[in-house]
Design a protein around this motif. Structure first.
Motif, short mmCIF file in Angstrom:
data_model
loop_
_atom_site.label_atom_id
_atom_site.label_comp_id
_atom_site.label_asym_id
_atom_site.label_seq_id
_atom_site.Cartn_x
_atom_site.Cartn_y
_atom_site.Cartn_z
N SER A 71 0.84 -1.21 0.00
CA SER A 71 0.00 0.00 0.00
C SER A 71 0.87 1.25 0.00
N LYS A 72 2.17 1.08 0.26
CA LYS A 72 3.10 2.20 0.27
C LYS A 72 3.71 2.40 -1.12
N THR A 73 4.23 3.60 -1.32
CA THR A 73 4.89 3.94 -2.57
C THR A 73 6.40 3.78 -2.41
N TYR A 74 7.04 3.17 -3.39
CA TYR A 74 8.49 2.95 -3.34
C TYR A 74 9.17 3.46 -4.60
N ILE A 75 10.46 3.67 -4.49
CA ILE A 75 11.33 3.69 -5.66
C ILE A 75 12.11 2.39 -5.61
N ILE A 76 11.85 1.53 -6.58
CA ILE A 76 12.54 0.24 -6.64
C ILE A 76 13.86 0.42 -7.38
N CYS A 77 14.96 0.06 -6.73
CA CYS A 77 16.29 0.17 -7.32
C CYS A 77 16.91 -1.22 -7.41
N ALA A 78 17.21 -1.65 -8.62
CA ALA A 78 17.77 -2.99 -8.83
C ALA A 78 18.97 -2.91 -9.76
N ASN A 79 19.89 -3.86 -9.63
CA ASN A 79 20.97 -3.99 -10.61
C ASN A 79 20.39 -4.52 -11.93
N HIS A 80 21.14 -4.32 -13.02
CA HIS A 80 20.55 -4.58 -14.33
C HIS A 80 21.57 -5.14 -15.30
N THR A 81 21.34 -6.39 -15.75
CA THR A 81 22.21 -7.00 -16.76
C THR A 81 21.42 -7.74 -17.84
N SER A 82 20.10 -7.85 -17.69
CA SER A 82 19.34 -8.74 -18.56
C SER A 82 17.92 -8.22 -18.76
N ASN A 83 17.33 -8.55 -19.92
CA ASN A 83 15.92 -8.24 -20.13
C ASN A 83 15.04 -8.99 -19.15
N LEU A 84 15.54 -10.09 -18.60
CA LEU A 84 14.78 -10.82 -17.59
C LEU A 84 14.62 -10.01 -16.31
N ASP A 85 15.48 -9.00 -16.12
CA ASP A 85 15.34 -8.14 -14.94
C ASP A 85 14.02 -7.40 -14.96
N GLY A 178 10.12 11.94 -0.08
CA GLY A 178 9.87 11.26 1.18
C GLY A 178 9.36 9.84 1.02
N VAL A 179 9.79 9.15 -0.04
CA VAL A 179 9.35 7.76 -0.26
C VAL A 179 10.50 6.81 0.05
N GLN A 180 10.17 5.59 0.31
CA GLN A 180 11.18 4.60 0.65
C GLN A 180 11.86 4.03 -0.59
N ILE A 181 13.15 3.75 -0.44
CA ILE A 181 13.90 3.03 -1.47
C ILE A 181 13.75 1.54 -1.19
N LEU A 182 13.44 0.78 -2.25
CA LEU A 182 13.36 -0.67 -2.12
C LEU A 182 14.50 -1.29 -2.93
N PRO A 183 15.60 -1.68 -2.28
CA PRO A 183 16.71 -2.31 -3.02
C PRO A 183 16.35 -3.74 -3.42
N VAL A 184 16.70 -4.09 -4.64
CA VAL A 184 16.44 -5.44 -5.15
C VAL A 184 17.72 -5.95 -5.82
N THR A 185 18.17 -7.11 -5.38
CA THR A 185 19.34 -7.74 -5.99
C THR A 185 18.89 -8.85 -6.92
N ILE A 186 19.21 -8.70 -8.20
CA ILE A 186 18.89 -9.71 -9.20
C ILE A 186 20.17 -10.53 -9.39
N CYS A 187 20.17 -11.72 -8.84
CA CYS A 187 21.42 -12.46 -8.63
C CYS A 187 22.02 -13.10 -9.86
N ASN A 188 21.19 -13.74 -10.69
CA ASN A 188 21.77 -14.58 -11.74
C ASN A 188 21.07 -14.51 -13.08
N ASN A 189 20.24 -13.51 -13.31
CA ASN A 189 19.54 -13.42 -14.59
C ASN A 189 20.51 -13.34 -15.77
N TRP A 190 21.66 -12.70 -15.54
CA TRP A 190 22.65 -12.56 -16.60
C TRP A 190 23.15 -13.92 -17.09
N ASN A 191 23.12 -14.91 -16.22
CA ASN A 191 23.62 -16.23 -16.58
C ASN A 191 22.62 -17.01 -17.42
#
Length: 248
Positions: A71-85, A178-191
Protein backbone atom coordinates in the motif's frame (compact mmCIF):
# COMPACT_ATOMS: atom_id res chain seq x y z
CA UNK A 1 25.97 -27.92 -29.34
CA UNK A 2 25.49 -25.85 -26.18
CA UNK A 3 25.69 -22.62 -28.19
CA UNK A 4 23.14 -23.95 -30.68
CA UNK A 5 20.75 -24.86 -27.87
CA UNK A 6 21.04 -21.35 -26.43
CA UNK A 7 20.38 -19.77 -29.83
CA UNK A 8 17.32 -21.96 -30.39
CA UNK A 9 16.05 -21.25 -26.89
CA UNK A 10 16.32 -17.49 -27.46
CA UNK A 11 14.20 -17.81 -30.58
CA UNK A 12 11.76 -20.05 -28.68
CA UNK A 13 11.41 -17.44 -25.92
CA UNK A 14 10.89 -14.61 -28.39
CA UNK A 15 8.16 -16.56 -30.16
CA UNK A 16 6.26 -17.12 -26.92
CA UNK A 17 6.69 -13.50 -25.86
CA UNK A 18 5.45 -12.26 -29.22
CA UNK A 19 2.55 -14.71 -29.25
CA UNK A 20 1.23 -13.79 -25.81
CA UNK A 21 1.81 -10.05 -26.29
CA UNK A 22 0.08 -10.05 -29.69
CA UNK A 23 -2.87 -12.01 -28.28
CA UNK A 24 -3.33 -9.46 -25.49
CA UNK A 25 -2.51 -6.37 -27.56
CA UNK A 26 -6.14 -5.42 -28.39
CA UNK A 27 -6.95 -5.39 -24.67
CA UNK A 28 -3.73 -3.52 -23.81
CA UNK A 29 -4.48 -0.96 -26.51
CA UNK A 30 -8.01 -0.48 -25.17
CA UNK A 31 -6.69 0.15 -21.66
CA UNK A 32 -4.06 2.55 -23.02
CA UNK A 33 -6.68 4.96 -24.35
CA UNK A 34 -7.48 8.15 -22.42
CA UNK A 35 -7.89 8.00 -19.54
CA UNK A 36 -5.17 5.39 -19.21
CA UNK A 37 -6.07 2.50 -16.90
CA UNK A 38 -2.80 1.90 -15.04
CA UNK A 39 -3.86 -1.12 -13.02
CA UNK A 40 -5.31 -2.93 -16.03
CA UNK A 41 -2.26 -2.26 -18.22
CA UNK A 42 0.10 -3.49 -15.54
CA UNK A 43 -2.08 -6.54 -15.05
CA UNK A 44 -1.81 -7.32 -18.76
CA UNK A 45 1.96 -6.80 -18.53
CA UNK A 46 2.09 -9.31 -15.68
CA UNK A 47 0.08 -11.88 -17.65
CA UNK A 48 2.15 -11.90 -20.84
CA UNK A 49 5.44 -11.69 -18.89
CA UNK A 50 4.47 -14.59 -16.65
CA UNK A 51 3.19 -16.81 -19.46
CA UNK A 52 6.07 -16.20 -21.87
CA UNK A 53 8.60 -16.86 -19.09
CA UNK A 54 6.81 -19.96 -17.84
CA UNK A 55 6.49 -21.51 -21.30
CA UNK A 56 10.18 -20.76 -21.96
CA UNK A 57 11.37 -22.36 -18.72
CA UNK A 58 12.25 -19.17 -16.82
CA UNK A 59 11.11 -19.45 -13.20
CA UNK A 60 11.51 -16.68 -10.62
CA UNK A 61 12.37 -17.30 -6.98
CA UNK A 62 11.90 -14.29 -4.69
CA UNK A 63 13.51 -14.09 -1.26
CA UNK A 64 12.27 -11.32 1.04
CA UNK A 65 14.23 -9.83 3.92
CA UNK A 66 11.01 -8.33 5.23
CA UNK A 67 7.34 -8.59 4.37
CA UNK A 68 6.44 -5.65 2.14
CA UNK A 69 3.51 -3.30 2.53
CA UNK A 70 2.42 -2.73 -1.07
CA UNK A 71 0.00 0.00 0.00
CA UNK A 72 3.10 2.20 0.27
CA UNK A 73 4.89 3.94 -2.57
CA UNK A 74 8.49 2.95 -3.34
CA UNK A 75 11.33 3.69 -5.66
CA UNK A 76 12.54 0.24 -6.64
CA UNK A 77 16.29 0.17 -7.32
CA UNK A 78 17.77 -2.99 -8.83
CA UNK A 79 20.97 -3.99 -10.61
CA UNK A 80 20.55 -4.58 -14.33
CA UNK A 81 22.21 -7.00 -16.76
CA UNK A 82 19.34 -8.74 -18.56
CA UNK A 83 15.92 -8.24 -20.13
CA UNK A 84 14.78 -10.82 -17.59
CA UNK A 85 15.34 -8.14 -14.94
CA UNK A 86 12.32 -6.28 -16.29
CA UNK A 87 10.22 -9.43 -16.07
CA UNK A 88 11.43 -9.97 -12.50
CA UNK A 89 10.24 -6.52 -11.43
CA UNK A 90 6.93 -6.95 -13.25
CA UNK A 91 6.29 -10.18 -11.34
CA UNK A 92 7.48 -8.60 -8.07
CA UNK A 93 5.42 -5.41 -8.04
CA UNK A 94 1.98 -5.74 -6.48
CA UNK A 95 0.54 -2.29 -7.20
CA UNK A 96 0.58 0.44 -9.82
CA UNK A 97 4.12 1.10 -10.98
CA UNK A 98 6.03 2.67 -13.86
CA UNK A 99 9.43 1.97 -15.36
CA UNK A 100 12.02 4.70 -15.89
CA UNK A 101 14.10 3.67 -18.90
CA UNK A 102 16.00 4.59 -22.06
CA UNK A 103 13.98 6.19 -24.84
CA UNK A 104 14.97 3.42 -27.29
CA UNK A 105 12.30 1.33 -25.58
CA UNK A 106 9.73 3.50 -27.36
CA UNK A 107 10.59 1.63 -30.56
CA UNK A 108 10.49 -1.85 -29.06
CA UNK A 109 7.63 -4.11 -30.19
CA UNK A 110 6.63 -5.03 -26.63
CA UNK A 111 7.63 -2.03 -24.51
CA UNK A 112 6.66 0.70 -26.98
CA UNK A 113 3.00 1.05 -26.01
CA UNK A 114 3.93 1.20 -22.32
CA UNK A 115 6.62 3.85 -22.77
CA UNK A 116 4.23 5.92 -24.87
CA UNK A 117 1.60 5.82 -22.14
CA UNK A 118 2.47 4.93 -18.54
CA UNK A 119 6.26 4.46 -18.41
CA UNK A 120 8.90 7.21 -18.47
CA UNK A 121 11.39 7.33 -21.36
CA UNK A 122 14.63 9.30 -21.00
CA UNK A 123 17.47 10.25 -23.32
CA UNK A 124 20.40 9.73 -20.99
CA UNK A 125 22.63 11.91 -23.18
CA UNK A 126 20.37 14.93 -22.70
CA UNK A 127 20.24 16.85 -19.43
CA UNK A 128 16.94 18.45 -20.47
CA UNK A 129 15.41 15.03 -21.19
CA UNK A 130 16.68 13.69 -17.85
CA UNK A 131 15.23 16.71 -16.02
CA UNK A 132 11.83 16.26 -17.66
CA UNK A 133 11.86 12.52 -16.99
CA UNK A 134 12.56 13.03 -13.28
CA UNK A 135 9.78 15.63 -13.10
CA UNK A 136 7.42 13.01 -14.53
CA UNK A 137 8.70 10.48 -12.00
CA UNK A 138 8.03 13.02 -9.25
CA UNK A 139 4.45 13.42 -10.49
CA UNK A 140 3.96 9.63 -10.54
CA UNK A 141 5.20 9.33 -6.95
CA UNK A 142 2.90 12.12 -5.81
CA UNK A 143 0.07 10.20 -7.46
CA UNK A 144 0.95 7.15 -5.36
CA UNK A 145 2.64 5.11 -8.08
CA UNK A 146 5.83 3.14 -7.47
CA UNK A 147 8.73 4.04 -9.80
CA UNK A 148 11.22 1.41 -11.01
CA UNK A 149 14.72 2.76 -11.76
CA UNK A 150 17.86 0.79 -12.58
CA UNK A 151 20.39 3.14 -10.94
CA UNK A 152 23.40 1.93 -12.93
CA UNK A 153 21.83 3.73 -15.89
CA UNK A 154 23.15 1.15 -18.34
CA UNK A 155 24.00 -2.49 -18.89
CA UNK A 156 27.75 -2.94 -18.65
CA UNK A 157 29.71 -4.46 -21.54
CA UNK A 158 31.71 -6.45 -18.99
CA UNK A 159 30.95 -10.18 -19.01
CA UNK A 160 30.51 -11.62 -16.40
CA UNK A 161 28.84 -8.48 -15.07
CA UNK A 162 30.41 -6.00 -12.70
CA UNK A 163 28.09 -3.74 -10.69
CA UNK A 164 28.44 -0.25 -12.16
CA UNK A 165 28.44 3.01 -10.15
CA UNK A 166 24.97 4.29 -9.33
CA UNK A 167 23.53 7.58 -10.56
CA UNK A 168 22.40 10.12 -7.96
CA UNK A 169 18.96 10.85 -9.42
CA UNK A 170 16.86 8.06 -7.83
CA UNK A 171 18.18 8.79 -4.36
CA UNK A 172 17.68 12.54 -4.49
CA UNK A 173 14.18 11.90 -5.82
CA UNK A 174 13.37 9.49 -2.97
CA UNK A 175 14.54 12.00 -0.37
CA UNK A 176 12.74 14.95 -1.97
CA UNK A 177 9.47 13.01 -2.16
CA UNK A 178 9.87 11.26 1.18
CA UNK A 179 9.35 7.76 -0.26
CA UNK A 180 11.18 4.60 0.65
CA UNK A 181 13.90 3.03 -1.47
CA UNK A 182 13.36 -0.67 -2.12
CA UNK A 183 16.71 -2.31 -3.02
CA UNK A 184 16.44 -5.44 -5.15
CA UNK A 185 19.34 -7.74 -5.99
CA UNK A 186 18.89 -9.71 -9.20
CA UNK A 187 21.42 -12.46 -8.63
CA UNK A 188 21.77 -14.58 -11.74
CA UNK A 189 19.54 -13.42 -14.59
CA UNK A 190 22.65 -12.56 -16.60
CA UNK A 191 23.62 -16.23 -16.58
CA UNK A 192 20.31 -17.20 -18.19
CA UNK A 193 20.04 -14.23 -20.55
CA UNK A 194 22.83 -11.68 -20.87
CA UNK A 195 21.37 -8.32 -22.01
CA UNK A 196 18.90 -9.22 -24.79
CA UNK A 197 20.35 -12.69 -25.35
CA UNK A 198 21.73 -12.02 -28.83
CA UNK A 199 25.42 -12.54 -28.03
CA UNK A 200 25.20 -15.50 -25.69
CA UNK A 201 21.72 -16.89 -26.24
CA UNK A 202 19.46 -17.98 -23.41
CA UNK A 203 18.77 -21.06 -21.36
CA UNK A 204 15.96 -22.05 -19.00
CA UNK A 205 16.50 -21.94 -15.26
CA UNK A 206 15.58 -20.34 -11.94
CA UNK A 207 16.10 -16.60 -11.54
CA UNK A 208 17.02 -15.76 -7.95
CA UNK A 209 15.84 -12.37 -6.74
CA UNK A 210 16.54 -10.94 -3.28
CA UNK A 211 14.15 -8.21 -2.14
CA UNK A 212 15.75 -6.25 0.65
CA UNK A 213 14.09 -4.34 3.47
CA UNK A 214 12.87 -0.88 2.39
CA UNK A 215 15.01 2.09 3.43
CA UNK A 216 13.15 5.02 4.95
CA UNK A 217 14.10 8.51 3.75
CA UNK A 218 11.81 10.62 5.96
CA UNK A 219 14.64 11.88 8.18
CA UNK A 220 17.07 12.54 5.32
CA UNK A 221 17.93 15.69 3.40
CA UNK A 222 19.33 16.00 -0.11
CA UNK A 223 22.76 16.32 1.48
CA UNK A 224 22.38 12.66 2.43
CA UNK A 225 21.79 11.50 -1.16
CA UNK A 226 25.33 10.24 -1.69
CA UNK A 227 25.28 8.32 1.57
CA UNK A 228 21.94 6.75 0.65
CA UNK A 229 23.25 5.85 -2.80
CA UNK A 230 26.32 4.21 -1.31
CA UNK A 231 24.20 2.31 1.20
CA UNK A 232 21.99 0.84 -1.51
CA UNK A 233 25.02 0.05 -3.67
CA UNK A 234 26.68 -1.81 -0.81
CA UNK A 235 23.53 -3.80 -0.08
CA UNK A 236 23.26 -5.02 -3.67
CA UNK A 237 27.01 -5.53 -4.11
CA UNK A 238 27.30 -7.60 -0.93
CA UNK A 239 24.30 -9.73 -1.86
CA UNK A 240 25.74 -10.43 -5.31
CA UNK A 241 29.07 -11.35 -3.74
CA UNK A 242 27.41 -13.61 -1.18
CA UNK A 243 25.34 -15.34 -3.86
CA UNK A 244 28.37 -16.03 -6.07
CA UNK A 245 30.30 -17.51 -3.14
CA UNK A 246 27.33 -19.72 -2.22
CA UNK A 247 27.00 -21.28 -5.69
CA UNK A 248 30.73 -21.77 -6.31
Amino acid sequence: MKRLFKSVHLYYFQVWLGLFFTSLYPVIYYFSRHPVKFHAMNRMRWIFSYLSSLFSGFLFRFTYEKKLDWSKTYIICANHTSNLDITAIILLAKRNYVFFGKEELLDNFVTGIYFRTIDIPVNRESKISAFRAFKKAEEKLKDGKTVVIFPEGMISEHYPPVLQPFKNGPFRLAIEQGVQILPVTICNNWNLMWDDGKRYGTRPGICDICVHAPIDTASLTTDDADELKNKVYDIIYNQLDSYQKKIQ
